[in-house]
Design a protein around this motif. Structure first.
Motif, PDB file in Angstrom:
ATOM      1  N   ARG A   1      16.791  28.904 -36.503  1.00 54.00           N
ATOM      2  CA  ARG A   1      16.054  29.677 -37.498  1.00 54.00           C
ATOM      3  C   ARG A   1      14.819  28.867 -37.911  1.00 54.00           C
ATOM      4  NH1 ARG A   1      17.821  31.102 -43.755  1.00 54.00           N
ATOM      5  NH2 ARG A   1      15.849  32.179 -44.300  1.00 54.00           N
ATOM      6  N   VAL A   2      13.684  29.499 -37.872  1.00 51.63           N
ATOM      7  CA  VAL A   2      12.442  28.791 -38.215  1.00 51.63           C
ATOM      8  C   VAL A   2      11.677  29.574 -39.274  1.00 51.63           C
ATOM      9  CG1 VAL A   2      12.167  27.614 -35.994  1.00 51.63           C
ATOM     10  CG2 VAL A   2      11.243  29.917 -36.303  1.00 51.63           C
ATOM     11  N   SER A   3      10.807  28.853 -39.958  1.00 55.77           N
ATOM     12  CA  SER A   3       9.961  29.458 -40.973  1.00 55.77           C
ATOM     13  C   SER A   3       8.692  28.620 -41.082  1.00 55.77           C
ATOM     14  CB  SER A   3      10.692  29.509 -42.324  1.00 55.77           C
ATOM     15  OG  SER A   3       9.882  30.167 -43.284  1.00 55.77           O
ATOM     16  N   PHE A   4       7.742  29.097 -41.899  1.00 58.59           N
ATOM     17  CA  PHE A   4       6.465  28.405 -42.061  1.00 58.59           C
ATOM     18  C   PHE A   4       6.335  27.799 -43.455  1.00 58.59           C
ATOM     19  CE2 PHE A   4       5.393  31.523 -38.717  1.00 58.59           C
ATOM     20  CZ  PHE A   4       4.845  30.665 -37.766  1.00 58.59           C
ATOM     21  N   THR A   5       5.469  26.797 -43.554  1.00 56.09           N
ATOM     22  CA  THR A   5       5.115  26.202 -44.840  1.00 56.09           C
ATOM     23  C   THR A   5       3.671  26.589 -45.175  1.00 56.09           C
ATOM     24  OG1 THR A   5       4.283  24.155 -43.835  1.00 56.09           O
ATOM     25  CG2 THR A   5       6.636  24.253 -44.354  1.00 56.09           C
ATOM     26  N   ARG A   6       3.213  26.235 -46.373  1.00 60.33           N
ATOM     27  CA  ARG A   6       1.874  26.624 -46.816  1.00 60.33           C
ATOM     28  C   ARG A   6       0.757  25.891 -46.069  1.00 60.33           C
ATOM     29  NH1 ARG A   6       0.959  29.846 -50.957  1.00 60.33           N
ATOM     30  NH2 ARG A   6      -1.123  28.945 -51.273  1.00 60.33           N
ATOM     31  N   ASP A   7       1.084  24.836 -45.337  1.00 53.52           N
ATOM     32  CA  ASP A   7       0.050  24.152 -44.558  1.00 53.52           C
ATOM     33  C   ASP A   7       0.146  24.482 -43.071  1.00 53.52           C
ATOM     34  OD1 ASP A   7       2.363  22.808 -44.009  1.00 53.52           O
ATOM     35  OD2 ASP A   7       1.604  20.810 -44.484  1.00 53.52           O
TER      36      ASP A   7
END
Length: 265
Positions: free
Chosen positions: A157-163
């Motif tokens: 499972r992957v997701s993104f950060t604000r950078d």
């Protein structure tokens, strides 16, 4: 002049009238052509009102003198020119989807086009293809900060950060490790153009450098910056302009016929 008892109009006056009618028709025809070009541009922006990350096209017109036989400017022709795009941000919509990412402010995501060159997009609805590669909604591979494709570990499972970092998460949503960092860029808006595939590219053909300061919004998508209400007004104005110019052409034709009938007396 008198010819067999009938008065004939002066040929110079007749030529002047013809030139006047000629100018009127040409100006009206140019106006009608410009109205059609404007309608086409508005239609394109309207058709992409629901396209994620779309940038509205901006159309302008310029005067192009037409040279006569002796080199003098006898007419001025209106030429439509696509001067660029509206780079104001579109609305950011929260989706709560791990693979959605929006850019907040200037910047673009980088994808690899089929010919191997880089393309830039604001559309942030991403997917993982059957090979485990992170791709755009058009199926093009996203690139990382080093210019390589991003492979996502299987069953992760992957997701993104604000950078713009792609990170792996555990079952409870806690960060495990960084998988990659997207290549975000901020090229000069005056030095990029839209390619036929809808992606932006640099005019000089070079790759834009990575910009680490591009801010992203995880689990969100940026919508089109086309303003529907404004576009509808522009469409109505363009339609009325076209009808007005066509009426001028019709009136000019009627006046020319009336003048010819008068001169034939």
């Amino acid at each position: 002049r008198c010819d067999h008892g009938k008065w004939r109009p002066d040929s110079l006056r007749s030529n002047q009238w013809s030139l006047l009618m000629d100018k009127m028709v040409i100006l009206a025809a140019q106006g009608a052509k410009a109205a059609i070009a404007r309608q086409d541009n508005v239609a394109t922006n309207l058709a992409n009102a629901d396209t994620d990350g779309f940038r509205a096209q901006v159309l302008s017109f310029r005067s192009a003198p037409i040279e006569g036989i002796n080199g003098s400017d006898v007419r001025v022709h209106g030429v439509d020119t696509l001067v660029g795009y509206d780079f104001n941000p579109g609305p950011i919509k929260t989706t709560d989807r791990d693979l959605d990412l929006a850019i907040d402010g200037p910047g673009f995501f980088t994808v690899r086009r089929p010919d191997g060159t880089e393309g830039y997009t604001r559309s942030g609805s991403f997917q993982i293809n059957q090979d485990g590669v992170l791709v755009s909604n058009a199926g093009l591979p996203l690139l990382d900060e080093a210019g390589g494709e991003i492979e996502v570990p299987e069953n992760t499972r992957v997701s993104f950060t604000r950078d713009g970092q792609l990170v792996s998460l555990d079952d409870e949503g806690n960060l495990i490790e960084q998988v990659a960092r997207l290549k975000t860029v901020s090229p000069d808006s005056t030095q990029i153009e839209k390619a036929p595939d809808g992606l932006f590219v640099q005019r000089n053909g070079r790759n834009a450098p990575f910009n680490e300061f591009v801010v992203t919004v995880p689990a969100a998508i940026e919508g089109s910056n086309s303003n529907l209400s404004e576009l509808m007004v522009q469409m109505i104005e363009a339609q009325r302009s076209f009808e007005h110019n066509m009426k001028i052409i019709s009136t000019s034709d009627s006046n020319a016929q009336a003048a010819n009938n008068l001169y034939s007396i």
